[in-house]
Structures are given as C-alpha cells and as structure tokens.
Scaffold this motif. Structure first.
Motif, PDB file in Angstrom:
ATOM      1  N   LEU A  25       0.683  -1.327   0.094  1.00 32.49           N
ATOM      2  CA  LEU A  25       0.088  -0.134   0.168  1.00 32.49           C
ATOM      3  C   LEU A  25       0.861   1.393  -0.039  1.00 32.49           C
ATOM      4  CD1 LEU A  25      -3.081   0.650  -0.026  1.00 32.49           C
ATOM      5  CD2 LEU A  25      -2.622   0.958   2.683  1.00 32.49           C
ATOM      6  N   HIS A  26       2.012   1.276   0.767  1.00 31.79           N
ATOM      7  CA  HIS A  26       2.792   2.483   0.979  1.00 31.79           C
ATOM      8  C   HIS A  26       3.488   2.598  -0.457  1.00 31.79           C
ATOM      9  CE1 HIS A  26       3.555   1.448   5.347  1.00 31.79           C
ATOM     10  NE2 HIS A  26       2.325   2.319   5.268  1.00 31.79           N
ATOM     11  N   ALA A  27       3.932   1.738  -1.147  1.00 32.87           N
ATOM     12  CA  ALA A  27       4.444   1.685  -2.650  1.00 32.87           C
ATOM     13  C   ALA A  27       3.433   2.165  -3.603  1.00 32.87           C
ATOM     14  CB  ALA A  27       5.032   0.339  -3.002  1.00 32.87           C
ATOM     15  N   ASN A  28       2.191   1.675  -3.390  1.00 30.60           N
ATOM     16  CA  ASN A  28       1.059   2.186  -4.392  1.00 30.60           C
ATOM     17  C   ASN A  28       0.797   3.621  -4.340  1.00 30.60           C
ATOM     18  OD1 ASN A  28       0.148   0.284  -6.446  1.00 30.60           O
ATOM     19  ND2 ASN A  28      -0.286  -1.054  -4.485  1.00 30.60           N
ATOM     20  N   VAL A  29       0.782   4.090  -2.858  1.00 26.36           N
ATOM     21  CA  VAL A  29       0.651   5.390  -2.650  1.00 26.36           C
ATOM     22  C   VAL A  29       1.523   6.508  -3.176  1.00 26.36           C
ATOM     23  CG1 VAL A  29       0.092   7.029  -0.676  1.00 26.36           C
ATOM     24  CG2 VAL A  29      -0.985   4.973  -0.790  1.00 26.36           C
ATOM     25  N   ALA A  30       2.940   6.059  -2.819  1.00 27.41           N
ATOM     26  CA  ALA A  30       3.936   7.022  -3.503  1.00 27.41           C
ATOM     27  C   ALA A  30       3.970   6.842  -5.036  1.00 27.41           C
ATOM     28  CB  ALA A  30       5.310   6.357  -2.884  1.00 27.41           C
ATOM     29  N   ILE A  31       3.847   5.875  -5.508  1.00 27.98           N
ATOM     30  CA  ILE A  31       3.661   5.906  -7.254  1.00 27.98           C
ATOM     31  C   ILE A  31       2.528   6.736  -7.587  1.00 27.98           C
ATOM     32  CG2 ILE A  31       3.471   4.311  -9.207  1.00 27.98           C
ATOM     33  CD1 ILE A  31       4.755   2.349  -7.554  1.00 27.98           C
ATOM     34  N   HIS A  32       1.465   6.605  -6.986  1.00 29.86           N
ATOM     35  CA  HIS A  32       0.264   7.190  -7.397  1.00 29.86           C
ATOM     36  C   HIS A  32       0.254   8.731  -6.961  1.00 29.86           C
ATOM     37  CE1 HIS A  32      -3.939   8.899  -7.765  1.00 29.86           C
ATOM     38  NE2 HIS A  32      -3.745   9.543  -6.387  1.00 29.86           N
ATOM     39  N   SER A  33       1.046   9.273  -6.088  1.00 30.58           N
ATOM     40  CA  SER A  33       0.984  10.704  -5.742  1.00 30.58           C
ATOM     41  C   SER A  33       2.191  11.321  -6.704  1.00 30.58           C
ATOM     42  CB  SER A  33       1.831  10.791  -4.302  1.00 30.58           C
ATOM     43  OG  SER A  33       2.124  12.016  -3.968  1.00 30.58           O
ATOM     44  N   THR A  34       3.142  10.525  -6.949  1.00 32.55           N
ATOM     45  CA  THR A  34       4.200  10.969  -8.129  1.00 32.55           C
ATOM     46  C   THR A  34       3.456  11.234  -9.315  1.00 32.55           C
ATOM     47  OG1 THR A  34       5.805   9.605  -7.002  1.00 32.55           O
ATOM     48  CG2 THR A  34       6.324  10.428  -9.261  1.00 32.55           C
ATOM     49  N   CYS A  35       2.656  10.206  -9.643  1.00 34.68           N
ATOM     50  CA  CYS A  35       1.784  10.413 -11.245  1.00 34.68           C
ATOM     51  C   CYS A  35       1.057  11.487 -11.031  1.00 34.68           C
ATOM     52  CB  CYS A  35       0.950   8.961 -11.225  1.00 34.68           C
ATOM     53  SG  CYS A  35       2.148   7.496 -11.706  1.00 34.68           S
ATOM     54  N   MET A  36       0.247  11.595  -9.738  1.00 33.32           N
ATOM     55  CA  MET A  36      -0.978  12.691  -9.613  1.00 33.32           C
ATOM     56  C   MET A  36      -0.224  14.130  -9.916  1.00 33.32           C
ATOM     57  SD  MET A  36      -3.602  13.519  -6.771  1.00 33.32           S
ATOM     58  CE  MET A  36      -2.481  14.312  -5.538  1.00 33.32           C
ATOM     59  N   PHE A  37       0.961  14.254  -9.215  1.00 30.77           N
ATOM     60  CA  PHE A  37       1.729  15.590  -9.549  1.00 30.77           C
ATOM     61  C   PHE A  37       2.123  15.757 -10.696  1.00 30.77           C
ATOM     62  CE2 PHE A  37       1.157  15.159  -4.790  1.00 30.77           C
ATOM     63  CZ  PHE A  37       0.528  16.436  -4.826  1.00 30.77           C
ATOM     64  N   MET A  38       2.533  14.600 -11.484  1.00 30.26           N
ATOM     65  CA  MET A  38       3.230  14.630 -12.769  1.00 30.26           C
ATOM     66  C   MET A  38       2.308  15.169 -13.807  1.00 30.26           C
ATOM     67  SD  MET A  38       5.439  10.976 -13.105  1.00 30.26           S
ATOM     68  CE  MET A  38       5.529  11.134 -14.760  1.00 30.26           C
ATOM     69  N   ALA A 178       2.569   8.534 -16.964  1.00 30.06           N
ATOM     70  CA  ALA A 178       1.846   8.419 -15.588  1.00 30.06           C
ATOM     71  C   ALA A 178       0.923   7.446 -15.795  1.00 30.06           C
ATOM     72  CB  ALA A 178       1.244   9.824 -15.359  1.00 30.06           C
ATOM     73  N   ALA A 179       0.300   7.328 -17.092  1.00 27.24           N
ATOM     74  CA  ALA A 179      -0.799   6.277 -17.344  1.00 27.24           C
ATOM     75  C   ALA A 179      -0.346   4.737 -17.223  1.00 27.24           C
ATOM     76  CB  ALA A 179      -1.423   6.428 -18.686  1.00 27.24           C
ATOM     77  N   LEU A 180       0.817   4.724 -17.702  1.00 25.72           N
ATOM     78  CA  LEU A 180       1.641   3.393 -17.507  1.00 25.72           C
ATOM     79  C   LEU A 180       1.702   2.846 -16.268  1.00 25.72           C
ATOM     80  CD1 LEU A 180       3.643   3.628 -20.652  1.00 25.72           C
ATOM     81  CD2 LEU A 180       1.776   2.385 -20.650  1.00 25.72           C
ATOM     82  N   LEU A 181       2.259   3.771 -15.376  1.00 25.04           N
ATOM     83  CA  LEU A 181       2.396   3.668 -13.849  1.00 25.04           C
ATOM     84  C   LEU A 181       1.282   3.324 -13.192  1.00 25.04           C
ATOM     85  CD1 LEU A 181       5.107   6.326 -13.382  1.00 25.04           C
ATOM     86  CD2 LEU A 181       5.618   4.059 -13.289  1.00 25.04           C
ATOM     87  N   SER A 182       0.016   4.019 -13.613  1.00 21.99           N
ATOM     88  CA  SER A 182      -1.315   3.660 -13.079  1.00 21.99           C
ATOM     89  C   SER A 182      -1.617   2.242 -13.209  1.00 21.99           C
ATOM     90  CB  SER A 182      -2.212   4.803 -13.535  1.00 21.99           C
ATOM     91  OG  SER A 182      -1.820   5.864 -13.048  1.00 21.99           O
ATOM     92  N   LEU A 183      -1.245   1.903 -14.480  1.00 21.50           N
ATOM     93  CA  LEU A 183      -1.933   0.489 -15.043  1.00 21.50           C
ATOM     94  C   LEU A 183      -1.098  -0.460 -14.233  1.00 21.50           C
ATOM     95  CD1 LEU A 183      -2.407   0.352 -18.766  1.00 21.50           C
ATOM     96  CD2 LEU A 183      -4.013   0.228 -16.927  1.00 21.50           C
ATOM     97  N   LEU A 184       0.442  -0.290 -13.921  1.00 18.86           N
ATOM     98  CA  LEU A 184       1.344  -1.070 -13.103  1.00 18.86           C
ATOM     99  C   LEU A 184       0.706  -1.248 -11.727  1.00 18.86           C
ATOM    100  CD1 LEU A 184       3.949  -2.618 -12.667  1.00 18.86           C
ATOM    101  CD2 LEU A 184       4.885  -0.437 -12.233  1.00 18.86           C
ATOM    102  N   GLN A 185       0.071  -0.104 -11.186  1.00 18.03           N
ATOM    103  CA  GLN A 185      -0.359  -0.086  -9.812  1.00 18.03           C
ATOM    104  C   GLN A 185      -1.689  -0.969  -9.832  1.00 18.03           C
ATOM    105  OE1 GLN A 185      -0.316   4.430  -9.567  1.00 18.03           O
ATOM    106  NE2 GLN A 185      -0.012   3.797  -7.371  1.00 18.03           N
ATOM    107  N   VAL A 186      -2.654  -1.046 -10.880  1.00 14.06           N
ATOM    108  CA  VAL A 186      -3.557  -1.930 -10.765  1.00 14.06           C
ATOM    109  C   VAL A 186      -3.254  -3.449 -10.620  1.00 14.06           C
ATOM    110  CG1 VAL A 186      -5.582  -2.854 -12.303  1.00 14.06           C
ATOM    111  CG2 VAL A 186      -5.076  -0.533 -12.315  1.00 14.06           C
TER     112      VAL A 186
END
Length: 420
Positions: A25-38, A178-186
C-alpha cells in the motif's frame, strides 16, 4: 501443540499478512502521488499552451473539485460493498483514464473531459479503507500517518519529474508515462492486496445483495449517527482555515513576499517535508501518550498561534517559522480525524465514512479559493491570517466548551481476519 501456541501462530501469520499489505500500500500510494503531481504539472503547461484564460482556469479547478466531491461518498460505498482491492483498482484505472484523456487533449473542451474520471480517482480514501480493515484501533492512527508520509514522498518527486519530462519531451509524454504507471499499480493491487480484509464475527455481515453503491439511505444513515455527525463538523471546522491559506499561498509567495520559482519550490518542499516527518513518526509517538481529543485541542491552539503571527509576517523567514506549527497541527489533525471516524462506525461502514470525510475536504476546497481570493484582493495577506485565526478559535471553543468527548469513545471491533 497447545491452544495458546496455535493462537500465537495465527496472530503471527495475520501480522505478517498485514505487514505485506501495508508495504504494498505504501508503494502504491507513493507511485500514485508521483503520477498525480506529474499529470498536474502537465495539465498546467498544457492549459498554458492552449491559452486557457484565468476565468476558464478557475472553471477547470472548480470542475475538478466538484467531480471529487460527487465521487467521494459513492466511492466509499463501493469500497464497503466490493472491498479495498477493487476500490483501489478503480481509483488507479480512473487515474489511467485521466492521463490518457490529457495525453490526447488538443482543445479546451478536452481538458474539461479529462476531469470526469476524477470522480472515482479517490486513492487516499481507498488507502485509508484498507488501513482501517487491516489494523486495530490502537495502531490505526500511526498506520494512516505512514500512508500520508508516502503520499508526501510523491509530492516531493512528482512535480520535479513532471516538470523535467514536460520540458525535455512533452506534456503528452508525461501523461502517457503516468498512465502506464497507473496500470502497473492495478497489477500490484490485484497481486498484493486481499480481496476482502474486513473483520468478521458470527452474524456480523449482512446480506448485501440488495445494497447499491448509489444507496443514499445508507449515506444518510451514517450522517445521522451523532458521533459521525459531530466528527464531520470538527473535520469541516479544521479544514477551512488551512484550505484558505493553502489555496492562496502561490499568490502570496509571488506577490507579497516576491518569491521566485526556486524560492517557492524550496518553501513548498519544506512544508511537504514537515508533513512527512509528522505523519511518518510524530503521529505514532503522540497517539501513544495522549488521547485523540487532547491532541486535537493542542492542534487547534497551535493553529491560532501560527495564524496570528502569520498575519504579521513581513519576511520569508517569518513564513518558515509560522507555518511549521500549523503544518504539524494540520497533518496530525487530519490523521486523527480520519482514524476516529473509522473507529466510531462498524467495520462494514469504514469505506462510506472515509468517503464522507473525503467529500467534506472537497466541499471546503470548492468554496475556500473564492473566499481567499476575494480577501486577498480586497484586504491583503494579513486578512487571510486573521480570518484563519478566528475560525480556529471557533474550532477551539467547540472542542473545549461543547460536549464532544462522547464522539471519541470508540466501539470495540471483532478480531480481524484476512480473506484472500
């Protein structure tokens, strides 16, 4: 093997499962936050290229806030009905859709279209759902604080990475990445987060075949609970002063204190760092020593002192000094309030109540910028600090004088079991 040894073994297994879930969960939140601000940086540059006027820019931001406001309660119900894993997957898919729509945006109407998937892009409420289901009452505030800390890590990385990619490649490339990283999070969520983590006990779970994500009666039922209602009032009172400052700070830094882009970036990074340290370590320490209500009262007092001195600030270093207690108080109060809300409802309603908490934040975010902008234009920067101090004084009086202690008496929950 004795019964006590069996129990210890089961607890050890559950503890290890919970640890793995929280790490992912911590990893996903960090990646998502990065993508969101990107994508936020790309969205800003793209809007400039498309010659978006200040008025239209305001409409875009209002549209963003309204989409999030509408989606929060619905998303919370979705999490209760279908579990944290599907709720988080829905959020990341929504982020994917937003980034793809931005990547192909070549007109202002398409910018507005890219805001629509944000209705279900509710990652932090989703993460708090999982934390509420995976932890007990004693450790929940600390666990939620650490989730906030990893979100803050993305705040430090995302804008820098998004700006660099947009400048050296293009805004469209930034959004695609950012879209590709979001798919990775899924994929990560489906692999590491159990389908259902809500605690079970005989006869607790009701048949939900007739329940609906859009069941307004369930949301109204939660709002009608005295503890939830009072906690939401405290949540709203605590959010408004901070949101007034947050939404006007970019203008204040540039016009009042003549900060350049570099100075502004350093100041915002400082705020992010203080929040990370508070949520990552400070919350866990103080919640072990003081009650939630005591912490909230101290935070309100810290707000008032900070706001009064901030109104009199004339130099940049004054801002650093005055913003520190306010930032610590805001980070602490946010974690405590979300944790408290999940403790006063049954395990089946933690998602919905997190949705209501998120809706309260988005509602304040919809109203505060207009009020803050008007005050700043008509009366100057000190008026923001004075109003924030007055609102926090109202919050302090509410906490000290009204009978709010009953809202912080938490119901006991059954033993947690993880169902994969």
């Amino acid at each position: 093997m004795t019964t006590s040894e069996d129990d210890m073994g089961q607890k050890s297994i559950r503890s290890e499962e919970t640890r793995k879930v929280l790490v992912s969960l911590h990893a996903n939140v960090a990646i998502h936050s990065t993508c969101m601000f990107m994508q936020a940086i790309a969205f800003t540059y793209l809007s400039k290229k498309l010659e978006v006027s200040p008025t239209t820019w305001g409409y875009l931001n209002t549209c963003t806030a309204l989409c999030s406001l509408v989606g929060s309660p619905i998303y919370g119900r979705f999490g209760d009905l279908y579990g944290g894993r599907k709720a988080l997957a829905l959020s990341f898919l929504s982020m994917f859709a937003t980034c793809i729509l931005l990547a192909i945006a070549d007109s202002i109407p398409k910018l507005f279209l890219s805001r629509i998937p944000l209705i279900f892009m509710q990652v932090m409420p989703g993460a708090h759902m999982v934390v509420a289901d995976a932890t007990d009452d004693a450790s929940r505030s600390d666990a939620m604080g650490k989730v906030g800390m990893f979100f803050g890590a993305g705040l430090l990385v995302g804008p820098v990475l998004g700006g660099w990619l947009s400048e050296h490649y293009s805004e469209h490339f930034t959004c695609v990445l950012a879209a590709l990283l979001s798919l990775l999070q899924v994929v990560l969520v489906m692999l590491f987060v159990p389908a259902q983590m809500k605690p079970t006990s005989p006869g607790e779970h009701k048949t939900k075949s007739g329940s609906s994500v859009f069941d307004l009666k369930e949301i109204a039922r939660l709002c009608g609970m005295p503890q939830v209602r009072q906690l939401l009032v405290i949540r709203c009172l605590s959010l408004f002063p901070g949101m007034l400052l947050q939404t006007t700070f970019p203008i204040i830094m540039a016009s009042t204190f003549n900060m350049g882009p570099q100075d502004s970036g350093v100041f915002m990074a400082y705020i992010g760092l203080v929040s990370m340290l508070t949520m990552g370590g400070g919350v866990g320490i103080i919640t072990k020593r003081f009650s939630d209500l005591t912490i909230l009262k101290c935070s309100a007092i810290a707000f008032i002192v900070s706001n009064v001195f901030m109104a009199a600030a004339t130099k940049i270093w004054h801002l650093y000094v005055t913003v520190t207690p306010a930032d610590v108080g805001a980070a602490t109060m946010g974690v405590i309030m979300n944790s408290a809300l999940t403790k006063v409802v049954s395990a089946e309603d933690t998602g919905a109540v997190m949705g209501l908490s998120g809706a309260m934040q988005h509602l304040v975010h919809t109203v505060a910028p207009s009020i803050g902008g008007h005050l700043l234009e008509q009366f100057g920067f000190p008026s923001i600090g004075i109003l924030a101090a007055a609102l926090n004084a109202v919050l302090a009086m509410y906490l000290f004088l009204c009978n709010v202690s009953k809202s912080f008496i938490y119901q006991s929950k059954p033993t947690r079991t993880t169902v994969v």
